[in-house]
Design a protein around this motif. Structure first.
Motif, mmCIF file in Angstrom:
data_model
loop_
_atom_site.group_PDB
_atom_site.id
_atom_site.type_symbol
_atom_site.label_atom_id
_atom_site.label_comp_id
_atom_site.label_asym_id
_atom_site.label_seq_id
_atom_site.Cartn_x
_atom_site.Cartn_y
_atom_site.Cartn_z
ATOM 1 N N PRO A 129 0.963 -1.095 -0.075
ATOM 2 C CA PRO A 129 -0.015 0.365 -0.193
ATOM 3 C C PRO A 129 1.019 0.795 -0.057
ATOM 4 O O PRO A 129 0.654 2.338 -0.838
ATOM 5 C CB PRO A 129 -0.642 -0.107 1.217
ATOM 6 C CG PRO A 129 -0.705 -1.498 1.405
ATOM 7 C CD PRO A 129 0.150 -1.836 0.801
ATOM 8 N N GLN A 130 1.839 1.449 1.074
ATOM 9 C CA GLN A 130 2.717 2.897 1.354
ATOM 10 C C GLN A 130 3.798 2.621 -0.637
ATOM 11 O O GLN A 130 3.644 4.201 -0.971
ATOM 12 C CB GLN A 130 3.759 1.823 2.088
ATOM 13 C CG GLN A 130 4.940 3.822 2.355
ATOM 14 C CD GLN A 130 4.987 4.112 2.763
ATOM 15 O OE1 GLN A 130 5.284 2.695 4.643
ATOM 16 N NE2 GLN A 130 6.188 4.084 4.294
ATOM 17 N N LEU A 131 3.929 1.991 -0.983
ATOM 18 C CA LEU A 131 4.847 1.288 -1.876
ATOM 19 C C LEU A 131 3.782 2.029 -3.062
ATOM 20 O O LEU A 131 4.132 3.439 -4.298
ATOM 21 C CB LEU A 131 5.012 0.531 -3.005
ATOM 22 C CG LEU A 131 6.154 -0.194 -1.658
ATOM 23 C CD1 LEU A 131 7.158 -1.612 -2.028
ATOM 24 C CD2 LEU A 131 7.831 0.357 -2.069
ATOM 25 N N HIS A 132 2.539 1.596 -3.419
ATOM 26 C CA HIS A 132 1.199 2.125 -4.628
ATOM 27 C C HIS A 132 1.215 4.008 -4.154
ATOM 28 O O HIS A 132 1.189 4.585 -5.440
ATOM 29 C CB HIS A 132 0.172 1.395 -4.510
ATOM 30 C CG HIS A 132 0.256 0.209 -4.868
ATOM 31 N ND1 HIS A 132 0.442 0.493 -6.407
ATOM 32 C CD2 HIS A 132 0.299 -0.929 -4.288
ATOM 33 C CE1 HIS A 132 0.814 -1.177 -6.731
ATOM 34 N NE2 HIS A 132 0.372 -1.846 -5.828
ATOM 35 N N ALA A 133 1.035 4.266 -2.657
ATOM 36 C CA ALA A 133 0.513 5.372 -2.574
ATOM 37 C C ALA A 133 2.212 5.884 -3.078
ATOM 38 O O ALA A 133 2.001 6.993 -3.027
ATOM 39 C CB ALA A 133 0.834 5.611 -0.375
ATOM 40 N N LEU A 134 3.370 6.419 -2.924
ATOM 41 C CA LEU A 134 4.355 7.155 -3.115
ATOM 42 C C LEU A 134 4.521 6.931 -4.668
ATOM 43 O O LEU A 134 5.026 7.981 -4.822
ATOM 44 C CB LEU A 134 6.261 5.760 -2.287
ATOM 45 C CG LEU A 134 5.430 6.640 -0.648
ATOM 46 C CD1 LEU A 134 6.670 5.488 -0.704
ATOM 47 C CD2 LEU A 134 5.760 7.576 -0.679
ATOM 48 N N ALA A 135 4.031 5.595 -5.335
ATOM 49 C CA ALA A 135 4.261 6.051 -5.950
ATOM 50 C C ALA A 135 3.111 6.532 -6.997
ATOM 51 O O ALA A 135 2.997 6.522 -9.025
ATOM 52 C CB ALA A 135 4.092 4.392 -7.270
ATOM 53 N N GLY A 136 2.000 6.863 -6.404
ATOM 54 C CA GLY A 136 1.092 7.834 -6.917
ATOM 55 C C GLY A 136 -0.063 7.086 -7.847
ATOM 56 O O GLY A 136 -0.659 7.637 -9.184
ATOM 57 N N ASP A 137 0.251 5.729 -6.893
ATOM 58 C CA ASP A 137 -0.528 4.586 -8.036
ATOM 59 C C ASP A 137 -1.802 5.040 -7.879
ATOM 60 O O ASP A 137 -2.558 5.240 -6.779
ATOM 61 C CB ASP A 137 -0.002 3.000 -7.754
ATOM 62 C CG ASP A 137 1.047 2.790 -8.500
ATOM 63 O OD1 ASP A 137 1.537 3.562 -9.496
ATOM 64 O OD2 ASP A 137 1.518 1.572 -8.796
ATOM 65 N N LYS A 138 -2.641 4.429 -8.473
ATOM 66 C CA LYS A 138 -4.368 4.503 -7.914
ATOM 67 C C LYS A 138 -4.951 3.395 -8.369
ATOM 68 O O LYS A 138 -4.868 2.190 -8.979
ATOM 69 C CB LYS A 138 -5.708 5.057 -9.079
ATOM 70 C CG LYS A 138 -5.678 7.131 -8.903
ATOM 71 C CD LYS A 138 -6.421 7.068 -9.942
ATOM 72 C CE LYS A 138 -6.126 9.159 -10.647
ATOM 73 N NZ LYS A 138 -6.257 9.319 -11.359
ATOM 74 N N VAL A 139 -4.884 2.354 -6.532
ATOM 75 C CA VAL A 139 -5.481 1.407 -6.849
ATOM 76 C C VAL A 139 -7.025 0.958 -5.985
ATOM 77 O O VAL A 139 -7.792 1.591 -5.784
ATOM 78 C CB VAL A 139 -4.249 0.812 -5.291
ATOM 79 C CG1 VAL A 139 -4.932 -1.082 -5.290
ATOM 80 C CG2 VAL A 139 -2.633 1.208 -5.206
#
Length: 143
Positions: free
Chosen positions: A133-143
């Motif tokens: 979750p943190q990696l996706h958030a830092l990458a700006g991914d919409k999960v």
């Protein structure tokens, strides 16, 4: 010493000793990142000792202590800066290599797929699934 290459330009390792620095340089590394706080280790492995020995060999030595359970975005930013400014491959060490893998993955978020950021360290037993979750958030991914 157990060098675990996550990429061609970044490797992690459990705690090293002063005498390992020559082999690290011989392996082609130009920058050493110390992710281990001095409070966890004996005085002969403390930052000033390791830094002086590394710099005497012409290695860049970066101090970025990552406290277990208290990783900060400042740690992530400093790790990223050290990797980006390195003139060659980077070698990072801590107690087991896990913290070095965690801070690497967080610093690389957005530069490679999250699956790779988790899969690559897993080859060496470092389980980073909890960081998705943190990696996706830092990458700006919409999960």
């Amino acid at each position: 010493m157990d060098i675990r290459r996550l990429t061609d330009s970044y490797a992690v390792s459990p705690q090293i000793a002063v005498e390992d620095l020559q082999a690290i340089k011989a392996a082609g590394f130009t920058t050493v990142i110390d992710n281990r706080p001095d409070g966890e280790i004996p005085p002969d492995l403390h930052t000033p000792v390791m830094k002086a020995a590394a710099e005497a060999l012409g290695l860049t030595f970066v101090v970025n202590p990552v406290i277990g359970g208290a990783l900060t975005m400042e740690n992530v930013s400093l790790q990223r800066q050290a990797m980006e400014s390195a003139t060659g491959p980077v070698f990072a060490y801590c107690a087991s290599g896990n913290r070095c893998s965690v801070v690497w993955a967080l610093a690389q978020a957005g530069t490679m797929p999250v699956d790779d950021l988790v899969r690559i360290p897993a080859r060496y037993g470092y389980q980073l699934d909890h960081l998705r979750p943190q990696l996706h958030a830092l990458a700006g991914d919409k999960v």
